[in-house]
Write an enzyme that holds these catalytic residues in place. Sequence first.
Site, mmCIF file in Angstrom:
data_model
loop_
_atom_site.group_PDB
_atom_site.id
_atom_site.type_symbol
_atom_site.label_atom_id
_atom_site.label_comp_id
_atom_site.label_asym_id
_atom_site.label_seq_id
_atom_site.Cartn_x
_atom_site.Cartn_y
_atom_site.Cartn_z
ATOM 1 N N ASP A 20 0.745 -1.090 0.049
ATOM 2 C CA ASP A 20 0.063 -0.276 0.096
ATOM 3 C C ASP A 20 0.692 1.344 -0.163
ATOM 4 O O ASP A 20 2.026 1.105 0.516
ATOM 5 C CB ASP A 20 -1.080 0.053 1.282
ATOM 6 N N ASN A 22 1.184 3.362 -2.919
ATOM 7 C CA ASN A 22 1.704 3.926 -4.284
ATOM 8 C C ASN A 22 1.463 5.224 -4.784
ATOM 9 O O ASN A 22 1.882 6.114 -5.086
ATOM 10 C CB ASN A 22 1.341 2.833 -5.375
ATOM 11 N N ARG A 24 0.058 7.575 -2.615
ATOM 12 C CA ARG A 24 0.438 8.703 -1.774
ATOM 13 C C ARG A 24 1.928 9.170 -2.275
ATOM 14 O O ARG A 24 2.370 10.294 -2.226
ATOM 15 C CB ARG A 24 0.417 8.477 -0.357
ATOM 16 N N TRP A 25 2.710 7.988 -2.299
ATOM 17 C CA TRP A 25 4.251 8.309 -2.808
ATOM 18 C C TRP A 25 4.238 8.945 -4.135
ATOM 19 O O TRP A 25 5.051 9.975 -4.257
ATOM 20 C CB TRP A 25 4.820 6.999 -3.083
ATOM 21 N N ARG A 33 -0.986 8.965 -9.747
ATOM 22 C CA ARG A 33 -0.853 7.899 -9.105
ATOM 23 C C ARG A 33 -0.351 6.577 -9.664
ATOM 24 O O ARG A 33 0.420 5.910 -8.953
ATOM 25 C CB ARG A 33 -2.442 7.429 -8.833
ATOM 26 N N HIS A 37 2.322 3.464 -9.008
ATOM 27 C CA HIS A 37 2.236 1.866 -9.022
ATOM 28 C C HIS A 37 3.263 1.399 -10.020
ATOM 29 O O HIS A 37 3.809 0.185 -9.881
ATOM 30 C CB HIS A 37 0.917 1.595 -9.893
ATOM 31 N N ASN A 68 -10.863 -2.834 -5.850
ATOM 32 C CA ASN A 68 -10.198 -1.955 -6.735
ATOM 33 C C ASN A 68 -10.654 -1.468 -7.966
ATOM 34 O O ASN A 68 -10.543 -0.425 -8.477
ATOM 35 C CB ASN A 68 -8.671 -2.377 -6.927
ATOM 36 N N TRP A 69 -11.605 -2.044 -8.515
ATOM 37 C CA TRP A 69 -12.326 -1.523 -9.656
ATOM 38 C C TRP A 69 -13.219 -0.459 -9.227
ATOM 39 O O TRP A 69 -13.633 0.406 -10.295
ATOM 40 C CB TRP A 69 -13.489 -2.888 -9.867
ATOM 41 N N ARG A 194 -5.074 -2.116 8.593
ATOM 42 C CA ARG A 194 -6.349 -2.775 8.193
ATOM 43 C C ARG A 194 -5.681 -3.975 7.358
ATOM 44 O O ARG A 194 -4.612 -3.889 6.786
ATOM 45 C CB ARG A 194 -7.133 -1.921 7.282
ATOM 46 N N SER A 196 -7.965 -5.662 4.756
ATOM 47 C CA SER A 196 -8.624 -4.952 3.400
ATOM 48 C C SER A 196 -9.103 -6.362 2.915
ATOM 49 O O SER A 196 -8.603 -6.445 1.508
ATOM 50 C CB SER A 196 -7.733 -4.097 2.670
#
Length: 242
Positions: A20, A22, A24-25, A33, A37, A68-69, A194, A196
């Site tokens: 998790d 990617n 924010r990075w 975004r 990834h 994620n869809w 979490r 998830s």
Amino acid sequence: MSGTSDIADGGPKHVAVIMDGNGRWAQARGRPRLFGHHAGAKRVREIVESCPNLGVKYLTIFAFSTENWKRTQVEVAGLMSLFRRYITKEARALCDEGVRVRFIGDRVQLDRKLVSLMDELEGMTAHNDRVHLTIALNYGSRDEVSRATKRLAEEVASGNLDPADVTEETLTKFLDTRVLPDPDLVIRTSGEARISNFLLWQSAYAEYEFIDTLWPDFSSEIFANLVGSYGKRERRFGAVPA
Ligand code: FPP
């Protein structure tokens, strides 16, 4: 990759990772975004390559969840294209390094080109046994358990399975992960605590590590430290100490 183990017996044999952070990075760098990834995908190789030295035989990574869809169409399409490129580009190296690749998750919703690349990579690496890399793609635990239950119900309906014989072991045999041992250690990056919908059934007795590092900054050193600290803990599986 070298074949020796730096971590004493008692280290985790199966590590599962929720990659998790990617987005924010990338945002922290003023980039889209998908840039995050792509940076995240580059990290996977380094972690896979460090597994044999650490005694980690099974590595399972969460690449795309059934939830994620809900992301934008641009991000979803970008991720699908990244998966196709990743498989095409990394196939030879993974195969040569003795990595056996498997995919878990529901393939029905995935595009046919991607599914055929996944099938090809699984076939091409089927003889490997150095590291078992499982990529969760369109995976969600509740979806997996629902699909398993449906198949189990079909077996009962067709008279091949007696309801009295349905046990934890029976259900486990219908899961996507049926050939894998349960994870010993689950790591989640990016500071979120979490799970998830990831390997819920399988991780009933796993240790969890939630760390602040964003996935594109995750390194083999951080991985080795987490694997090393696992060895110092005592897992009792519900029993009392001897
Ligand atoms: C979560 O970060 C990450 C994902 C949904 C995708 C994971 C994919 C990769 C690491 C790259 C591809 C992997 C392979 C095997 C090729 P996020 O977008 O939720 O980050 P955020 O919480 O900062 O928004």
